[in-house]
Design an enzyme around this catalytic site. Structure first.
Site, PDB file in Angstrom:
ATOM      1  N   TYR A 128       0.814  -1.291  -0.018  1.00 42.90           N
ATOM      2  CA  TYR A 128       0.043  -0.003   0.040  1.00 42.90           C
ATOM      3  C   TYR A 128       0.858   1.267  -0.078  1.00 42.90           C
ATOM      4  O   TYR A 128       0.734   2.048  -0.786  1.00 42.90           O
ATOM      5  CB  TYR A 128      -1.004  -0.144   1.148  1.00 42.90           C
ATOM      6  CG  TYR A 128      -1.789   1.101   1.282  1.00 42.90           C
ATOM      7  CD1 TYR A 128      -2.924   1.254   0.444  1.00 42.90           C
ATOM      8  CD2 TYR A 128      -1.472   2.184   2.288  1.00 42.90           C
ATOM      9  CE1 TYR A 128      -3.896   2.275   0.738  1.00 42.90           C
ATOM     10  CE2 TYR A 128      -2.426   3.371   2.265  1.00 42.90           C
ATOM     11  CZ  TYR A 128      -3.666   3.269   1.498  1.00 42.90           C
ATOM     12  OH  TYR A 128      -4.335   4.279   1.835  1.00 42.90           O
ATOM     13  N   LYS A 158       1.191   4.298  -2.852  1.00 35.47           N
ATOM     14  CA  LYS A 158       0.717   5.519  -2.649  1.00 35.47           C
ATOM     15  C   LYS A 158       1.882   6.343  -2.872  1.00 35.47           C
ATOM     16  O   LYS A 158       1.614   7.724  -3.418  1.00 35.47           O
ATOM     17  CB  LYS A 158       0.260   5.673  -1.365  1.00 35.47           C
ATOM     18  CG  LYS A 158      -1.144   5.134  -1.034  1.00 35.47           C
ATOM     19  CD  LYS A 158      -2.201   5.587  -1.649  1.00 35.47           C
ATOM     20  CE  LYS A 158      -3.743   5.077  -1.574  1.00 35.47           C
ATOM     21  NZ  LYS A 158      -4.747   5.679  -2.311  1.00 35.47           N
TER      22      LYS A 158
HETATM   23  P1  NAD Z   1     -13.291   2.968   1.131  1.00 33.05           P
HETATM   24  O1  NAD Z   1     -12.861   1.607   0.990  1.00 33.05           O
HETATM   25  O2  NAD Z   1     -14.420   3.535   2.247  1.00 33.05           O
HETATM   26  O3  NAD Z   1     -13.849   3.644  -0.350  1.00 33.05           O
HETATM   27  C1  NAD Z   1     -13.159   3.179  -1.559  1.00 33.05           C
HETATM   28  C2  NAD Z   1     -14.087   3.283  -2.489  1.00 33.05           C
HETATM   29  O4  NAD Z   1     -13.297   2.447  -3.950  1.00 33.05           O
HETATM   30  C3  NAD Z   1     -15.184   2.010  -2.143  1.00 33.05           C
HETATM   31  O5  NAD Z   1     -16.238   2.290  -2.714  1.00 33.05           O
HETATM   32  C4  NAD Z   1     -14.625   0.776  -3.312  1.00 33.05           C
HETATM   33  O6  NAD Z   1     -15.846   0.187  -3.790  1.00 33.05           O
HETATM   34  C5  NAD Z   1     -13.934   1.831  -4.262  1.00 33.05           C
HETATM   35  N1  NAD Z   1     -13.251   0.788  -5.127  1.00 33.05           N
HETATM   36  C6  NAD Z   1     -12.314  -0.048  -4.714  1.00 33.05           C
HETATM   37  N2  NAD Z   1     -11.597  -0.495  -6.141  1.00 33.05           N
HETATM   38  C7  NAD Z   1     -12.137  -0.007  -6.964  1.00 33.05           C
HETATM   39  C8  NAD Z   1     -11.915  -0.270  -8.238  1.00 33.05           C
HETATM   40  N3  NAD Z   1     -11.075  -0.885  -8.956  1.00 33.05           N
HETATM   41  N4  NAD Z   1     -12.720   0.451  -9.369  1.00 33.05           N
HETATM   42  C9  NAD Z   1     -13.444   1.894  -8.887  1.00 33.05           C
HETATM   43  N5  NAD Z   1     -13.734   1.923  -7.427  1.00 33.05           N
HETATM   44  C10 NAD Z   1     -13.085   1.181  -6.644  1.00 33.05           C
HETATM   45  O7  NAD Z   1     -11.907   3.946   1.342  1.00 33.05           O
HETATM   46  P2  NAD Z   1     -11.735   5.409   1.753  1.00 33.05           P
HETATM   47  O8  NAD Z   1     -11.138   5.261   3.099  1.00 33.05           O
HETATM   48  O9  NAD Z   1     -12.957   6.259   1.485  1.00 33.05           O
HETATM   49  O10 NAD Z   1     -10.480   5.806   0.877  1.00 33.05           O
HETATM   50  C11 NAD Z   1     -10.508   6.617  -0.438  1.00 33.05           C
HETATM   51  C12 NAD Z   1      -9.182   6.725  -0.820  1.00 33.05           C
HETATM   52  O11 NAD Z   1      -8.290   7.708   0.233  1.00 33.05           O
HETATM   53  C13 NAD Z   1      -8.284   5.390  -1.348  1.00 33.05           C
HETATM   54  O12 NAD Z   1      -7.587   5.703  -2.462  1.00 33.05           O
HETATM   55  C14 NAD Z   1      -7.567   5.482   0.062  1.00 33.05           C
HETATM   56  O13 NAD Z   1      -6.642   4.651  -0.374  1.00 33.05           O
HETATM   57  C15 NAD Z   1      -7.360   6.798   0.679  1.00 33.05           C
HETATM   58  N6  NAD Z   1      -6.833   7.085   1.807  1.00 33.05           N
HETATM   59  C16 NAD Z   1      -7.747   6.689   2.750  1.00 33.05           C
HETATM   60  C17 NAD Z   1      -7.354   6.756   4.175  1.00 33.05           C
HETATM   61  C18 NAD Z   1      -8.062   6.465   5.204  1.00 33.05           C
HETATM   62  O14 NAD Z   1      -7.634   6.570   6.453  1.00 33.05           O
HETATM   63  N7  NAD Z   1      -9.265   6.153   5.085  1.00 33.05           N
HETATM   64  C19 NAD Z   1      -5.990   7.420   4.278  1.00 33.05           C
HETATM   65  C20 NAD Z   1      -4.749   7.508   3.355  1.00 33.05           C
HETATM   66  C21 NAD Z   1      -5.543   7.513   2.101  1.00 33.05           C
END
Ligand code: NAD
Length: 268
Positions: free
Chosen positions: A172, A176
């Site tokens: 991961y 990123k």
């Molecule tokens: P989440 O798991 O709640 O939502 C992710 C969404 O992406 C889901 O709706 C999922 O169905 C969709 N998804 C997954 N694979 C996919 C694909 N191949 N094509 C289309 N859609 C797809 O996650 P989140 O926390 O809302 O994260 C959103 C973004 O922010 C991600 O890229 C994540 O890595 C990044 N992020 C999140 C955090 C955190 O703490 N939540 C921290 C740093 C970065």
């Protein structure tokens, strides 16, 4: 975003729309909050997720429409090149073009996913859904914005893990960090066409990705709260506020940045 619309001249949006935004992975979590915020800001939306999340995506579309904005849904797996092209075809057909493209979709690696446990297949899956998808979204969104006459905003989803690798999330973290590099490269390539490219680099945000599937969700939240000098974890709306700014004219002098939004988890 009037300057961007005026340089494109292609838009077929609802009355007094600020422009058109695409948000990938928007059926839940951060993407959902971003889509709602951009709708409140006056954008029409093309929202994307995978078929497994269709129901949530459709209810989000209704919520956006209830705010008086146009919302269309496009099911696509953003790790697949033809499917990213399908998102662009969709937004051209249903909205006339795109001003703001948010490449938000992503997945975490397996829990405890360090070198001892992760295999090559898992490496490919996480890299494909996080980094490959971002490459493809940047590529086709940038090309479309140039075709429209230039101008636009491209926004990706990096992470604190892309700046300081997490031992238990090796892949991961690598995915990123790749997004951070792609953001810098795309900013240089698309800048002369008036397109900015930036990413958000969140710390712990209260979504399913952070706590989902874990019985000890409260303990996870408590742990991350204790790491922040502010004593809080982030909410999806915190990221949505940053994206709203990055999408606006106010951010015109910011490009190529992966902006830390982490409650002081670490400083860079
Ligand atoms: P989440 O798991 O709640 O939502 C992710 C969404 O992406 C889901 O709706 C999922 O169905 C969709 N998804 C997954 N694979 C996919 C694909 N191949 N094509 C289309 N859609 C797809 O996650 P989140 O926390 O809302 O994260 C959103 C973004 O922010 C991600 O890229 C994540 O890595 C990044 N992020 C999140 C955090 C955190 O703490 N939540 C921290 C740093 C970065």
């Amino acid at each position: 975003m009037d300057d961007i619309r005026s340089t494109s001249g292609l838009f077929n949006t609802t009355m007094s729309s600020k422009g058109v935004a695409v948000v990938t992975g928007s059926a839940q979590g951060i993407g959902r909050a971003i889509a709602l915020r951009l709708a409140e800001d006056g954008y029409d939306l093309a929202i994307n997720d995978i078929a497994n999340n269709q129901q949530n995506l459709e209810s989000l579309a209704k919520e956006i429409e209830s705010k008086g904005r146009k919302a269309t849904t496009v099911l696509a797996d953003v790790s697949q090149e033809e499917e990213v092209k399908k998102i662009l075809d969709h937004v051209i057909e249903h909205h006339g073009g795109v001003n703001v493209f948010v490449a938000n979709a992503g997945i975490a690696g397996p829990a405890g996913g360090g070198f001892a446990t992760v295999d090559g297949e898992t490496f490919d899956r996480v890299m494909n859904i996080n980094a490959r998808s971002t490459f493809l979204c940047y590529k086709y969104a940038g090309q479309q914005m140039i075709k429209q006459g230039g101008g636009g905003r491209i926004i990706g989803a990096s992470s604190v893990a892309g700046k300081k690798a997490i031992a238990t999330q090796a892949v991961y973290s690598a995915s990123k960090a790749a997004i951070r590099a792609l953001t810098q490269a795309a900013a240089q390539e698309f800048g002369p066409s008036g397109i900015t490219v930036n990413a958000y680099a969140p710390g712990a945000i209260n979504t399913t990705m952070l706590t989902g599937g874990f019985e000890q969700a409260d303990a996870i939240i408590g742990h991350f709260k204790s790491l922040s000098p502010l004593g809080i974890v982030g909410e999806p709306q915190d990221i949505a506020g940053l994206v709203s700014y990055l999408a606006s004219d106010e951010s015109r002098f910011i490009t190529g940045q992966s902006i830390s939004i982490n409650g002081g988890l670490f400083f860079d």
